[in-house]
Scaffold this motif. Sequence first.
Motif, PDB file in Angstrom:
ATOM      1  N   MET A   1       0.821  -1.203   0.000  1.00 11.16           N
ATOM      2  CA  MET A   1       0.000   0.000   0.000  1.00 11.16           C
ATOM      3  C   MET A   1       0.860   1.261   0.000  1.00 11.16           C
ATOM      4  O   MET A   1       0.515   2.265  -0.617  1.00 11.16           O
ATOM      5  N   ARG A   2       2.011   1.194   0.693  1.00  9.21           N
ATOM      6  CA  ARG A   2       2.910   2.349   0.678  1.00  9.21           C
ATOM      7  C   ARG A   2       3.441   2.595  -0.733  1.00  9.21           C
ATOM      8  O   ARG A   2       3.583   3.736  -1.168  1.00  9.21           O
ATOM      9  N   THR A   3       3.731   1.520  -1.446  1.00 12.07           N
ATOM     10  CA  THR A   3       4.227   1.653  -2.821  1.00 12.07           C
ATOM     11  C   THR A   3       3.167   2.262  -3.722  1.00 12.07           C
ATOM     12  O   THR A   3       3.449   3.146  -4.542  1.00 12.07           O
ATOM     13  N   ILE A   4       1.941   1.791  -3.575  1.00 10.84           N
ATOM     14  CA  ILE A   4       0.839   2.308  -4.393  1.00 10.84           C
ATOM     15  C   ILE A   4       0.644   3.809  -4.168  1.00 10.84           C
ATOM     16  O   ILE A   4       0.470   4.579  -5.109  1.00 10.84           O
ATOM     17  N   LYS A   5       0.675   4.220  -2.892  1.00 16.07           N
ATOM     18  CA  LYS A   5       0.434   5.629  -2.582  1.00 16.07           C
ATOM     19  C   LYS A   5       1.596   6.522  -3.035  1.00 16.07           C
ATOM     20  O   LYS A   5       1.443   7.741  -3.107  1.00 16.07           O
ATOM     21  N   ALA A   6       2.732   5.916  -3.333  1.00 15.21           N
ATOM     22  CA  ALA A   6       3.885   6.708  -3.781  1.00 15.21           C
ATOM     23  C   ALA A   6       3.712   7.206  -5.210  1.00 15.21           C
ATOM     24  O   ALA A   6       4.351   8.183  -5.612  1.00 15.21           O
ATOM     25  N   PHE A   7       2.856   6.537  -5.987  1.00 13.82           N
ATOM     26  CA  PHE A   7       2.641   6.973  -7.360  1.00 13.82           C
ATOM     27  C   PHE A   7       1.706   8.188  -7.372  1.00 13.82           C
ATOM     28  O   PHE A   7       0.627   8.146  -6.786  1.00 13.82           O
ATOM     29  N   PRO A   8       2.093   9.273  -8.047  1.00 15.91           N
ATOM     30  CA  PRO A   8       1.260  10.486  -8.038  1.00 15.91           C
ATOM     31  C   PRO A   8      -0.003  10.316  -8.876  1.00 15.91           C
ATOM     32  O   PRO A   8      -0.031   9.563  -9.848  1.00 15.91           O
ATOM     33  N   MET A   9      -1.050  11.017  -8.470  1.00 19.53           N
ATOM     34  CA  MET A   9      -2.273  11.054  -9.259  1.00 19.53           C
ATOM     35  C   MET A   9      -2.080  12.021 -10.423  1.00 19.53           C
ATOM     36  O   MET A   9      -1.322  12.993 -10.311  1.00 19.53           O
TER      37      MET A   9
END
Length: 266
Positions: free
Chosen positions: A1-9
Amino acid sequence: MRTIKAFPMLSAEEEYDYAMRLKNNNDLEAAQKLIVSHLRLVAKIARGYIGYGLPQLDLIQEGNIGLMKAVKRFDPERGVRLVSFAIHWIKAEIHEYVIRNWRLVKTATTKAQRKLFFNLRNMKKDSNSLSPDEVNDIAHELNVKPEDVTEMEYRLNGQEMSIDIQHDADGEESYNPIAHLEAETLEPSAYLEAEQDEQLQSTALMSALNSLDERSRRIIEARWLNEKNNSTLHDLASEFGVSAERIRQIEQKAMQNVKKLMLTTN
């Protein structure tokens, strides 16, 4: 989940640019940008299926397949954001995975029974067992037998796990699932994403409803969009002077039209 949230919208302009590069030039780097920026959407949707007892990572992986299919088919020139278009594909893949792998679904052979399987949890008002009146109401709503509702509730409850503190044989606290639940407050980026998605869905819904004939729109609004008390098939049958079965047919056809139009309406 930390990796996923690292990608910008992505902003609307960035999303449109990447989508056009993919559409016109088959730019795989642009496709990757579109996919990773929506991984948090997949994770959010997958969390809604944790109660079926399947591994969350598997649910997310299946949702990712749906996301990739959505990116491949996405047409930015329709004026719809990818988040609205992708939701259908993500849920479709997760549904198929649940049906293939969860043993309870294998007993639900008809379309009505599968509808019961996927909707019963949300239709229950609380965690208590259903009363006879609630069983009858749900059976009528989903067009199944009351005993089917009772049996499915029993089976679903058999798979549930308490989120309160559990104790081992010595009386010591051994597991506390409630401590690991996600906070109710959304982070700012997730809040903005949810707000934008809700606005897009609301606009698309109103446009789709306006395309229906007066009777079909009245039925959909009375059955699904009345916040206080949704009408039953028999209520509407009396109002329009037709059978309840006829109202169900009109409702079903109207819902299909609404869903199709919401996928293409800005």
